[in-house]
Design a protein around this motif. Structure first.
Motif, PDB file in Angstrom:
ATOM      1  N   THR A 265       0.860  -1.186   0.000  1.00 30.33           N
ATOM      2  CA  THR A 265       0.000   0.000   0.000  1.00 30.33           C
ATOM      3  C   THR A 265       0.894   1.233   0.000  1.00 30.33           C
ATOM      4  OG1 THR A 265      -0.171   0.467   2.377  1.00 30.33           O
ATOM      5  CG2 THR A 265      -1.609  -1.266   1.484  1.00 30.33           C
ATOM      6  N   THR A 267       0.490   4.642   1.873  1.00 35.95           N
ATOM      7  CA  THR A 267      -0.393   5.228   2.878  1.00 35.95           C
ATOM      8  C   THR A 267       0.312   6.336   3.651  1.00 35.95           C
ATOM      9  OG1 THR A 267      -1.474   3.068   3.145  1.00 35.95           O
ATOM     10  CG2 THR A 267      -1.878   4.728   4.856  1.00 35.95           C
ATOM     11  N   SER A 287      -4.960   1.926  -0.241  1.00 33.68           N
ATOM     12  CA  SER A 287      -5.819   0.817   0.186  1.00 33.68           C
ATOM     13  C   SER A 287      -7.215   1.277   0.581  1.00 33.68           C
ATOM     14  CB  SER A 287      -5.183   0.091   1.379  1.00 33.68           C
ATOM     15  OG  SER A 287      -5.211   0.911   2.545  1.00 33.68           O
ATOM     16  N   SER A 291      -6.737  -3.231   4.139  1.00 31.09           N
ATOM     17  CA  SER A 291      -5.407  -3.801   3.916  1.00 31.09           C
ATOM     18  C   SER A 291      -5.397  -4.887   2.840  1.00 31.09           C
ATOM     19  CB  SER A 291      -4.856  -4.375   5.230  1.00 31.09           C
ATOM     20  OG  SER A 291      -4.648  -3.348   6.168  1.00 31.09           O
ATOM     21  N   ARG A 323       1.183  -0.399   4.627  1.00 33.52           N
ATOM     22  CA  ARG A 323       0.471  -0.948   5.786  1.00 33.52           C
ATOM     23  C   ARG A 323       0.803  -2.417   6.015  1.00 33.52           C
ATOM     24  NH1 ARG A 323      -5.743   0.246   5.450  1.00 33.52           N
ATOM     25  NH2 ARG A 323      -5.592  -0.402   7.640  1.00 33.52           N
ATOM     26  N   ILE A 324       1.180  -3.131   4.987  1.00 36.41           N
ATOM     27  CA  ILE A 324       1.522  -4.556   5.115  1.00 36.41           C
ATOM     28  C   ILE A 324       2.955  -4.728   5.591  1.00 36.41           C
ATOM     29  CG2 ILE A 324       1.521  -6.794   3.929  1.00 36.41           C
ATOM     30  CD1 ILE A 324      -1.201  -5.340   4.105  1.00 36.41           C
TER      31      ILE A 324
END
Length: 336
Positions: A265, A267, A287, A291, A323-324
């Motif tokens: 992502t 973000t 995203s 997620s 985010r991951i």
């Protein structure tokens, strides 16, 4: 100071009572009465002196504890300067900015208990959500874990970190204790000038280094790549945003292309706290809060820089991440 005031009041009360008892004693003519009142006066004197001595002794004890804590903060400052050298803090306008310990912000670590802070320092526990350090062997730890820190050193470092928490100082009666981080620049100038210069440089450019000036371009292309691809390196073990820091104007159209082997992502986060990653989807978030909505390999995400992004932070920067894979970080430096 309150204890000292109580002691003064206690002494005044004591003198008044003694004066009253002496008056009663000398106003009596009967020898038996004098003996009785004399014994009563002595008993009253001893009874009143006990709390006075207790108050004075309590004040002395509190002052001694404060001196011990101040000494611990000073020694902890020296240890922090010695061992916390990998992007632990910057110096700007002769003030420490964004201080960290083992990847935790000082605000974050001060929310923990003394026992938890001791464990982090002693065992060399590094924040799992922060970018990995350059070398794991450089993380300071106790001699019990193969490091160089002695048990006293652990206490000194904890006291130094705690000195930045006004609530902790007030709770433990150290309200007059100065924040050890405020005097760190002066300590470095006097004892470690090269470290001071490095912190000043880091304070000026941040963890992302000097921004690549792309203000002349209306459209900009950025990449997500595996570490090592195209000669790109970063703190993340997963993938890198590249270039990691660019300077762009409001209205610039930015397109990120994922050339890495994993989905990501793009973000934005609030402020400069890269440890807790408070998302700022109102600025941008590929995203859209989900997620599972990822930029897959060879996919793209496009964003147009807004005036809101320019004013979002006082220094006109926006840090963003995946985010991951939260150790993937980069920055936009925005101009009007």
């Amino acid at each position: 100071m309150a204890n000292l005031g109580q002691a003064v009041v206690g002494i005044i009360v004591l003198l008044v009572v003694i004066a009253g008892l002496l008056y009663v004693f000398y106003s009596r003519t009967n020898a038996v009465e004098k003996t009785g009142y004399g014994a009563l006066a002595m008993l009253a004197l001893v009874s009143l002196m006990i709390p006075v001595f207790w108050i004075v002794e309590g004040n002395n004890h509190a002052e001694a504890q404060t001196r011990l804590f101040s000494t611990a903060v000073e020694r902890g400052q020296a240890l922090y300067a010695q061992y916390c050298t990998d992007k632990c803090y910057g110096i700007k306008d002769d003030k420490v900015i964004n201080p960290k310990y083992n990847g935790y912000t000082i605000e974050e670590i001060n929310k923990l208990s003394d026992d938890d802070i001791t464990r982090i320092i002693s065992a060399g526990v590094y924040n799992p959500n922060a970018p990995a350090p350059v070398s794991l062997s450089a993380i300071p730890k106790s001699d019990l874990y193969g490091g160089a820190l002695l048990s006293n050193d652990i206490d000194y470092l904890r006291s130094f970190i705690r000195s930045a928490d006004p609530g902790y100082l007030k709770l433990h009666g150290y309200a007059g204790q100065a924040n050890g981080f405020t005097t760190l620049p002066a300590y470095l100038q006097a004892n470690a000038s090269s470290q001071y210069n490095a912190a000043v440089s880091y304070g000026a450019t941040g963890q992302f280094g000097e921004a690549k000036d792309l203000t002349s371009q209306k459209t900009v292309s950025l990449d997500m790549v595996n570490p090592g691809d195209k000669g790109v390196t970063c703190d993340s073990k997963t993938s890198c945003f590249t270039p990691i820091n660019i300077k762009v104007k409001v209205g610039t159209v930015i397109t990120w292309t994922n050339h890495s082997s994993q989905p990501h992502t793009v973000t934005a986060i609030v402020g400069q706290d890269t440890a807790t990653h408070k998302d700022a989807p109102q600025i941008f978030d590929s995203s859209k809060g989900d997620s599972s909505n990822l930029v897959k390999t060879n996919d793209t995400f496009t964003y147009t820089v807004t005036q809101e992004a320019y004013t979002f932070n006082p220094d006109h920067t926006v840090i963003y991440y995946c985010r991951i894979h939260p150790d993937m970080l980069a920055q936009l430096t925005i101009v009007p």
